[in-house]
Design a protein around this motif. Structure first.
Motif, PDB file in Angstrom:
ATOM      1  N   LEU A   1       0.840  -1.209   0.000  1.00  0.00           N
ATOM      2  CA  LEU A   1       0.000   0.000   0.000  1.00  0.00           C
ATOM      3  C   LEU A   1       0.870   1.253   0.000  1.00  0.00           C
ATOM      4  CD1 LEU A   1      -2.751  -1.123   2.563  1.00  0.00           C
ATOM      5  CD2 LEU A   1      -3.133  -0.623   0.135  1.00  0.00           C
TER       6      LEU A   1
ATOM      7  N   ASP B   1      -7.405  -2.328  -1.939  1.00  0.00           N
ATOM      8  CA  ASP B   1      -6.792  -3.159  -0.900  1.00  0.00           C
ATOM      9  C   ASP B   1      -7.458  -4.534  -1.007  1.00  0.00           C
ATOM     10  OD1 ASP B   1      -6.222  -4.558   1.456  1.00  0.00           O
ATOM     11  OD2 ASP B   1      -6.096  -2.743   2.665  1.00  0.00           O
TER      12      ASP B   1
ATOM     13  N   GLN C   1       0.176 -12.604   4.032  1.00  0.00           N
ATOM     14  CA  GLN C   1       0.383 -12.887   5.450  1.00  0.00           C
ATOM     15  C   GLN C   1      -0.383 -14.179   5.793  1.00  0.00           C
ATOM     16  OE1 GLN C   1      -2.133 -12.361   7.972  1.00  0.00           O
ATOM     17  NE2 GLN C   1      -0.767 -12.785   9.692  1.00  0.00           N
TER      18      GLN C   1
HETATM   19  C1  LIG Z   1      -7.614  -5.255   4.721  1.00  0.00           C
HETATM   20  C2  LIG Z   1      -6.155  -5.395   5.070  1.00  0.00           C
HETATM   21  N1  LIG Z   1      -5.270  -4.514   4.566  1.00  0.00           N
HETATM   22  C3  LIG Z   1      -3.953  -4.603   4.836  1.00  0.00           C
HETATM   23  C4  LIG Z   1      -3.459  -5.615   5.629  1.00  0.00           C
HETATM   24  C5  LIG Z   1      -1.988  -5.661   5.932  1.00  0.00           C
HETATM   25  O1  LIG Z   1      -1.412  -6.820   5.439  1.00  0.00           O
HETATM   26  P1  LIG Z   1       0.079  -7.215   5.810  1.00  0.00           P
HETATM   27  O2  LIG Z   1       0.042  -7.883   7.145  1.00  0.00           O
HETATM   28  O3  LIG Z   1       0.493  -8.172   4.715  1.00  0.00           O
HETATM   29  O4  LIG Z   1       0.888  -5.989   5.812  1.00  0.00           O
HETATM   30  C6  LIG Z   1      -4.324  -6.567   6.156  1.00  0.00           C
HETATM   31  C7  LIG Z   1      -3.824  -7.655   7.009  1.00  0.00           C
HETATM   32  O5  LIG Z   1      -4.504  -8.233   7.812  1.00  0.00           O
HETATM   33  C8  LIG Z   1      -5.711  -6.454   5.879  1.00  0.00           C
HETATM   34  O6  LIG Z   1      -6.599  -7.320   6.363  1.00  0.00           O
END
Ligand SMILES: Cc1ncc(COP(=O)(O)O)c(C=O)c1O
Length: 441
Positions: free
Chosen positions: A98, A190, A216
């Motif tokens: 992001l 996202d 993740q």
């Molecule tokens: C909607 C959303 N955006 C962003 C993220 C961030 O992901 P990351 O842990 O890969 O940085 C998550 C992680 O849970 C998420 O659910």
């Protein structure tokens, strides 16, 4: 006592909450869809990386060997083809993805970015990390960004919108894109929670200007940690390459001078490692299978509870594009939803109520204390103070600024749909919901 009252008492007594037998005595599976499928395919590809000793995507002992293809690069190729987009760039998380998208779009200090009230807090973190400030947009009964609320938040400082395909379901991209185009704003999807989902025939992550995915461990496909940026725009892709690799290892001629002013700028290190790429490659090959299983399970459960009075199901902007990681329905009021949630948990179901003001959950803006308090790691309160100085107006965040989000989530029940559920598990989940509904509604 009338017969009807007797029946109601008997139904209540039968609830596991009050000592009755559980509707679903079988074990639940933690919601790690791809994670629980890690097996020989991942092992084989990881061993190939170790055998080659080529642990870094851009160089290593296998450099110059014609047969060698970087696992990260191979993953990007297959991911790009799966999503139906021109460019995919592997990074080390969705948060860094992001940040990459925001900087690639030119978002920085003094800018505002609109994010939904229902998303993991990381969506906001990315905005603050680039020195911009978030504006929090209410959600509608899809539990994604409400296009009507969105338009009201646009100011002369707005630069981008981040629609989040929350809990596996697509946002209403047509009105969001129309608003963005009218106001000259970038749309950054996202897709952390909805890899493989679609909207009107296009895969999520191929619709906005660019997108960020998460790999993740909780996500549909996973490499433990990891992320992907996608875009159809070659300029955004080139800028994303710069952001993700300050060392410019990605450039065929690393030290070549810029063809245009500002083409070369200081980036970060968000690169993906080869070992991670090996796992991600095996996982992307499992995506369709995971989606098919979750969709089949969800349809089986829904088919058995759709007729229940008192349940209002989450509206889907495109039912065919839902990844089916979760099932949501709303009840009449928050007190009932809390009771219903406790009752289905006691029945052994993988779900509960979606929102409790007393239980911290960083997926709901109500609990984003960092934003509410405009907390900053810097002595001068950047970026909030900087924004306030520019505009002359104090930024105000409040736990009641998104009333639809508070209302809908406090009345919502959510059930996880793990790929590993059996048909019998799904029947038991449906039976548990029917049992609790008969006793409480
Ligand atoms: C909607 C959303 N955006 C962003 C993220 C961030 O992901 P990351 O842990 O890969 O940085 C998550 C992680 O849970 C998420 O659910």
């Amino acid at each position: 006592m009338t017969n009807a009252m007797n029946d109601a008492t008997t139904l209540k007594d039968a609830l596991a909450l009050y000592g009755g037998a559980k509707a679903k005595p079988t074990p639940n599976h933690p919601m790690f869809p791809g994670g629980l499928e890690v097996g020989d395919e991942e092992r084989q590809l990881v061993l190939e990386v170790l055998a080659s000793r080529h642990l870094f995507r851009y160089y290593g002992p296998a450099m110059g060997i014609a047969a060698h293809v970087s696992k990260v690069e191979q993953f990007e190729t297959e991911f790009r083809e799966k999503i139906g987009v021109n460019h995919a760039l592997a990074v080390n998380s969705c948060t860094s993805g992001l940040i990459t998208c925001l900087i690639a779009c030119g978002v920085g200090p003094g800018c505002e970015v609109i994010v939904p009230a229902y998303t993991f807090f990381a969506t906001c973190s990315a905005v603050v990390a680039v020195g911009a400030v978030p504006r929090i947009c209410d959600v509608d009964d899809t539990l994604t960004m409400d296009p009507t609320a969105l338009e009201k938040l646009i100011t002369p400082r707005t630069r981008a919108i981040i629609p989040v395909h929350m809990r596996g379901a697509p946002c209403d991209m047509d009105p969001i894109l129309a608003i963005a185009r009218t106001h000259g704003l970038k749309v950054i999807e996202d897709v952390a929670q909805a890899c493989g989902g679609a909207y009107k025939g296009r895969r999520l992550g191929a619709i906005g200007d660019c997108a960020a995915f998460s790999l993740q461990y909780h996500k549909i496909i996973t490499s433990g940690e990891g992320g992907v940026v996608t875009t159809n725009d070659p300029d955004l892709y080139e800028r994303a390459l710069w952001v993700h690799d300050a060392a410019a290892c990605w450039r065929p001629n690393r030290f070549a001078s810029a063809a245009q002013p500002n083409q070369i700028f200081c980036g970060y290190n968000f690169r993906m490692a080869e070992l991670t790429g090996a796992v991600a490659l095996a996982q992307v090959r499992k995506l369709e299978g995971l989606l098919a299983r979750m969709r089949e399970h969800k349809a089986r459960i829904l088919g058995q509870i759709r007729d229940l009075p008192g349940l209002e199901f989450r509206r889907l902007t495109d039912p065919a594009g839902d990844t089916a990681i979760a099932l949501f329905f709303y009840l009449a009021d928050p007190r009932l939803a809390r009771r219903f949630g406790e009752a289905i948990k006691a029945e052994g179901l993988p779900g509960g109520s979606a929102f409790d003001q007393d239980i911290p959950d960083w997926h709901i803006y109500y609990h984003w204390d960092q934003i509410m308090q405009k907390a900053s790691p810097f002595a001068d309160g950047f970026p909030y103070t900087y924004h306030e100085k520019l505009t002359g107006v104090p930024l105000q965040y409040s736990k009641t600024s998104c009333p639809q989000c508070n209302d809908l989530l406090s009345r919502a029940i959510t059930i996880d749909i793990a790929p590993r559920l059996t048909s019998e598990d799904c029947n038991l989940i449906a039976r548990g919901i029917r049992k609790v509904a008969a006793a409480l509604l």
